[in-house]
Enzyme design. Structure first.
Site, PDB file in Angstrom:
ATOM      1  N   THR A 192       0.838  -1.194   0.000  1.00 53.50           N
ATOM      2  CA  THR A 192       0.000   0.000   0.000  1.00 53.50           C
ATOM      3  C   THR A 192       0.883   1.257   0.000  1.00 53.50           C
ATOM      4  O   THR A 192       2.058   1.196   0.390  1.00 53.50           O
ATOM      5  CB  THR A 192      -0.954  -0.006   1.206  1.00 53.50           C
ATOM      6  OG1 THR A 192      -0.201  -0.211   2.406  1.00 53.50           O
ATOM      7  CG2 THR A 192      -1.983  -1.115   1.069  1.00 53.50           C
ATOM      8  N   THR A 226       1.516   4.486   1.513  1.00 51.52           N
ATOM      9  CA  THR A 226       2.328   5.042   2.596  1.00 51.52           C
ATOM     10  C   THR A 226       3.273   3.993   3.172  1.00 51.52           C
ATOM     11  O   THR A 226       4.432   4.286   3.497  1.00 51.52           O
ATOM     12  CB  THR A 226       1.431   5.607   3.708  1.00 51.52           C
ATOM     13  OG1 THR A 226       0.598   6.632   3.155  1.00 51.52           O
ATOM     14  CG2 THR A 226       2.244   6.183   4.849  1.00 51.52           C
ATOM     15  N   CYS A 227       2.789   2.774   3.284  1.00 51.65           N
ATOM     16  CA  CYS A 227       3.602   1.700   3.844  1.00 51.65           C
ATOM     17  C   CYS A 227       4.836   1.448   2.988  1.00 51.65           C
ATOM     18  O   CYS A 227       5.943   1.209   3.504  1.00 51.65           O
ATOM     19  CB  CYS A 227       2.770   0.421   3.943  1.00 51.65           C
ATOM     20  SG  CYS A 227       1.199   0.644   4.807  1.00 51.65           S
ATOM     21  N   SER A 228       4.676   1.489   1.670  1.00 54.94           N
ATOM     22  CA  SER A 228       5.772   1.174   0.756  1.00 54.94           C
ATOM     23  C   SER A 228       6.682   2.362   0.480  1.00 54.94           C
ATOM     24  O   SER A 228       7.887   2.193   0.273  1.00 54.94           O
ATOM     25  CB  SER A 228       5.212   0.657  -0.580  1.00 54.94           C
ATOM     26  OG  SER A 228       4.557  -0.583  -0.410  1.00 54.94           O
TER      27      SER A 228
END
Length: 244
Positions: A47, A49-51
Site C-alpha cells: 500500500t 504510505t507503507c511502501s
C-alpha cells in the site's frame, strides 16, 4: 481512543511463515524473549504510505537502531506470508524481519484490529509502532483515531528520537554516475570506505543528461548529493569526507 498497552506483555501468538519453501511456525517468544525489539504495524503490504515511507525509513535507520541497543526490527501486517515475503523482496528491506499476522490474532490481542471493509480490506491493523523489551511493551506510538490512514507518530524517526535522542541519523546520499566512468568508481569507493550508504542513479537507465543539467547545472559525472546539498564530483567528495 485505542488502548495504550505500555507495561503489558505482548500477545502469545504463533505466526505461520514460509521460509525456503517450507512452512515454519514462529512463536511470539522466539521473536521477543530476551530481546529489545521494535515493531511497526501497518494496514497492508504494497500500500502507498507503507511502501513509500514506513518500511523504507525503518530499513534505512536499522543500523542506527542496532547501534543503540535494538536487536531486531519487525514489520507486521494482517497479510499472509507469501505476500509479506514478496513485499520484503520488492522493498529490498533486508534489515527488517517481515512477520505475517495473517489471521489478525496478534493485532487483535493488541486491541488494534480495525474494520476497513469500506475500502475492501476487511480486518486490518491500525498503524502503530512499539518498543518491546523481553516481551513487555516499553513504549507505543499509536496513530490518532481519525478517518483515513494517519501517519504522524509511528514513523522511524519518531522512534529513533525516543530510543536514542542523541543519535544522528545517517546522511541521505545519492550519486549520479555513468557506466565505465573511473571518477564515478572513485566516488563510490570513497563512500564505501567511509561506511556511507548511498543510492546510485545511472545515466540513460535512471536519468538523462537533461535531468542531470536540470538538477546540477552541469553535464559531468559523478555528481554527489548529501542531505539535499550538491557536493560535486569525486575530488569535492573526497574533501568533504576529509573535513567531516
Amino acid at each position: 481512543m485505542f488502548e495504550n498497552k505500555e507495561g503489558q506483555r505482548i500477545p502469545s501468538v504463533t505466526f505461520r511463515t514460509r521460509q525456503n519453501n517450507a512452512w515454519v511456525d514462529v512463536s511470539s517468544d522466539a521473536l521477543f524473549a530476551g530481546k529489545t525489539v521494535i515493531v511497526f504495524s501497518l494496514p497492508g503490504a504494497f500500500t502507498p504510505t507503507c511502501s513509500s515511507t514506513h518500511v523504507p525509513r525503518y530499513n534505512q535507520l536499522a543500523d542506527t537502531f542496532k547501534q543503540n541497543g535494538v536487536d531486531e526490527i519487525i514489520c507486521m501486517s494482517v497479510n499472509d506470508t507469501f505476500v509479506m515475503n514478496e513485499w520484503k523482496v520488492d522493498q529490498k528491506a533486508d534489515k527488517i524481519t517481515f512477520i505475517p499476522d495473517g489471521n489478525g490474532e496478534f493485532t487483535d490481542g493488541m486491541g488494534l484490529l480495525v474494520d476497513k471493509q469500506d475500502i475492501g480490506f476487511g480486518k486490518r491493523s491500525w498503524r502503530y509502532s512499539m518498543l518491546v523489551k523481553d516481551g513487555v511493551v516499553a513504549k507505543m506510538f499509536i496513530e490518532p483515531n481519525k478517518p483515513g490512514d494517519p501517519f504522524e507518530v509511528s514513523d522511524a524517526d519518531t522512534m529513533l528520537a525516543y530510543v536514542a535522542p542523541q543519535a544522528t541519523a545517517p546522511a541521505d546520499v545519492v550519486v549520479f554516475t555513468r557506466p565505465g566512468c573511473p571518477f564515478c568508481a572513485k566516488a563510490k569507493g570513497l563512500l564505501h570506505d567511509a561506511g556511507v550508504d548511498f543510492d546510485e542513479l545511472v545515466l540513460n537507465q535512471d536519468y538523462t543528461n537533461r535531468s542531470l543539467r536540470a538538477v546540477t547545472g552541469v553535464d559531468m559525472v559523478p555528481q554527489v548529493f548529501i542531505n539535499g546539498a550538491l557536493i560535486g564530483g569525486s575530488d569535492k567528495l573526497e574533501a568533504w569526507l576529509s573535513a567531516r
